[in-house]
Motif scaffolding. Structure first.
Motif, PDB file in Angstrom:
ATOM      1  N   LEU A  55      41.035  60.852  26.166  1.00 43.16           N
ATOM      2  CA  LEU A  55      41.986  60.814  26.865  1.00 43.16           C
ATOM      3  C   LEU A  55      43.317  60.954  25.818  1.00 43.16           C
ATOM      4  O   LEU A  55      43.280  60.719  24.792  1.00 43.16           O
ATOM      5  N   GLU A  97      46.634  66.217  29.775  1.00 40.86           N
ATOM      6  CA  GLU A  97      47.824  66.044  30.596  1.00 40.86           C
ATOM      7  C   GLU A  97      48.981  66.765  29.905  1.00 40.86           C
ATOM      8  O   GLU A  97      49.515  66.566  28.829  1.00 40.86           O
ATOM      9  N   LEU A 157      37.067  60.883  36.857  1.00 43.64           N
ATOM     10  CA  LEU A 157      36.503  60.249  35.621  1.00 43.64           C
ATOM     11  C   LEU A 157      35.404  59.434  36.119  1.00 43.64           C
ATOM     12  O   LEU A 157      34.548  59.336  35.358  1.00 43.64           O
ATOM     13  N   ILE A 174      42.486  61.083  40.351  1.00 41.56           N
ATOM     14  CA  ILE A 174      42.093  60.864  38.670  1.00 41.56           C
ATOM     15  C   ILE A 174      41.003  60.058  38.808  1.00 41.56           C
ATOM     16  O   ILE A 174      39.968  60.305  37.883  1.00 41.56           O
ATOM     17  N   CYS A 232      34.598  59.588  26.270  1.00 45.21           N
ATOM     18  CA  CYS A 232      35.622  60.238  27.245  1.00 45.21           C
ATOM     19  C   CYS A 232      36.758  60.343  26.233  1.00 45.21           C
ATOM     20  O   CYS A 232      37.153  59.377  25.615  1.00 45.21           O
ATOM     21  N   TRP A 273      39.996  64.895  28.876  1.00 44.85           N
ATOM     22  CA  TRP A 273      41.172  64.597  30.046  1.00 44.85           C
ATOM     23  C   TRP A 273      42.293  65.313  29.258  1.00 44.85           C
ATOM     24  O   TRP A 273      42.849  64.450  28.372  1.00 44.85           O
ATOM     25  N   ASP A 304      45.591  67.377  34.167  1.00 43.42           N
ATOM     26  CA  ASP A 304      46.410  66.771  35.263  1.00 43.42           C
ATOM     27  C   ASP A 304      47.509  67.570  35.275  1.00 43.42           C
ATOM     28  O   ASP A 304      48.599  68.021  34.209  1.00 43.42           O
TER      29      ASP A 304
END
Length: 400
Positions: free
Chosen positions: A125, A170, A113, A109, A123, A168, A199
């Motif tokens: 998240l 997940e 990044l 990870i 970014c 990003w 992810d």
């Protein structure tokens, strides 16, 4: 697969070992067949089908430093085979994709990044992702990178994408098991000039393939279900762009976040049973979730495989298997602790994805925005009937 993996040779044994992996299989080979054969070298008479781990800090290197293996921090023949195996599962149809393995999921990870973002970048998240992401956010902000967050569910990250350099994702999220539409988010991010990393730890490459859904990177902790035995720390990055992956490789070299050859070999060995484990654990997780749905003392039950789960519709479009993790909430912290203590077939431990079931009260770590009675249950490979019975019995005993 790394640039140096093509045509790699095992200098340790002296035998030619062209890395061919699945090249000889029919295009329609099943996922079990692909997992069993992933990353294997061309057969050599009297040699093992999966060569043992290569322990080497340096290699014979007369003359100019050319060739696939020069120094143990940069490349290792055992990594080469594992990287080929992971790439064949994560991106079987993504020509030109590359794979790099790391010492842990967090190393992978961090490599994406911190190799892709610069001071002044933005970014995005998830605000409900892995417990360590707040630490990552703090470090990014310390480097002058703006971090925006939004929930995974409802594709809420769409609302904060403008001006972003990297998104990003997940999905499913850990530990809440929300799901977002990877393709939709990737298209929106790319339209704004942003890279997309997913992810894929909870899903595994047999559950979903982010690169096929438009992502630029698939990142995962191989510590979890990929290796599946609770005895290896490992991470990986699969990327479709050579320039971006060169930066990830450079970060790995600078940080030295490399796996040991024994860990890499154990991971590759474990991949052979991935399809059997994922199928068994996913089916049992669904059985456990269905049993929990009938309990009035269980609230907030989440499992993407349940037809009435809020995430099921999106999950069913992009996932082939729904994973081994079930989450739910018991009324109080004390009740959750009694439940965990009453379990006989489930270990009270962190992490997930192993062949032995584990569970924990996530609130004990203090890093997840979950109720005190929130339970993350990782379903193992035990007989479904035994595991369901153990969970229901523990619920009954803890209620007294």
């Amino acid at each position: 697969m790394s640039d140096s993996a093509t045509g790699a040779r095992d200098d340790v044994t002296g035998a030619a070992r062209e890395v061919t992996g699945l090249a000889g299989l029919a295009a329609g080979a099943g996922e079990g067949t692909r997992a069993v054969r992933a990353g294997l070298p061309e057969p050599v008479k009297h040699e093992p089908t999966l060569p043992g781990p290569v322990f080497a800090a340096h290699f014979h290197l007369p003359g100019d430093p050319t060739g696939p293996y020069t120094y143990g921090r940069d490349e290792n023949p055992t990594w080469t085979l594992l990287e080929r195996a992971v790439g064949e599962l994560e991106a079987p149809d993504a020509g030109g994709s590359q794979t790099l393995v790391f010492a842990s999921g967090m190393a992978a990870i961090s490599a994406v990044l911190f190799s892709q973002l610069r001071t002044g970048d933005v970014c995005v998240l998830p605000d409900d992702g892995y417990q360590a992401l707040p630490l990552v956010r703090a470090q990014l902000e310390a480097y002058g990178i703006e971090v925006r967050t939004a929930p995974t569910g409802g594709d809420a990250q769409l609302d904060v994408l403008d001006g972003a350099r990297l998104l990003w994702i997940e999905t499913p999220s850990n530990p809440g098991l929300d799901v977002c539409d990877i393709r939709r988010l990737a298209e929106a991010a790319h339209a704004r000039g942003a890279l997309v990393a997913v992810d894929n730890t909870l899903a595994t490459p047999l559950g979903q393939r982010p690169l096929e859904l438009g992502a630029d990177f698939a990142v995962a902790s191989g510590t979890k279900q990929l290796t599946g035995h609770g005895d290896v720390l490992l991470g990986y990055v699969v990327g479709r762009h050579a320039e971006a992956m060169a930066a990830v490789r450079r970060w790995r070299k600078i940080a030295g976040a490399i796996p040991g050859p024994m860990e890499a070999w154990l991971a590759h060995r474990s991949i052979a049973t991935l399809q059997m484990r994922v199928d068994r654990q996913s089916a049992t997780a669904l059985a456990v979730a269905q049993a929990l749905r009938e309990r009035p003392d269980v609230a907030g039950l989440r499992y993407p495989g349940l037809a009435d789960d809020p995430a099921h519709e999106v999950a069913a479009r992009q996932m082939r298997r729904f994973g081994c993790v079930v989450s739910f909430t018991l009324p109080t912290r004390a009740r959750a602790d009694r439940f965990l203590e009453a379990l006989r077939l489930v270990d009270d431990a962190t992490s997930f994805g192993g062949v032995r079931s584990t569970a924990e009260r996530r609130g004990r770590w203090g890093g997840d925005a979950v109720p005190e009675g929130f339970i993350r249950l990782s379903v193992g490979a035990e007989d479904p009937e035994d595991l369901v019975a153990d969970v229901l019995r523990a619920l009954d005993e803890s209620a007294a």
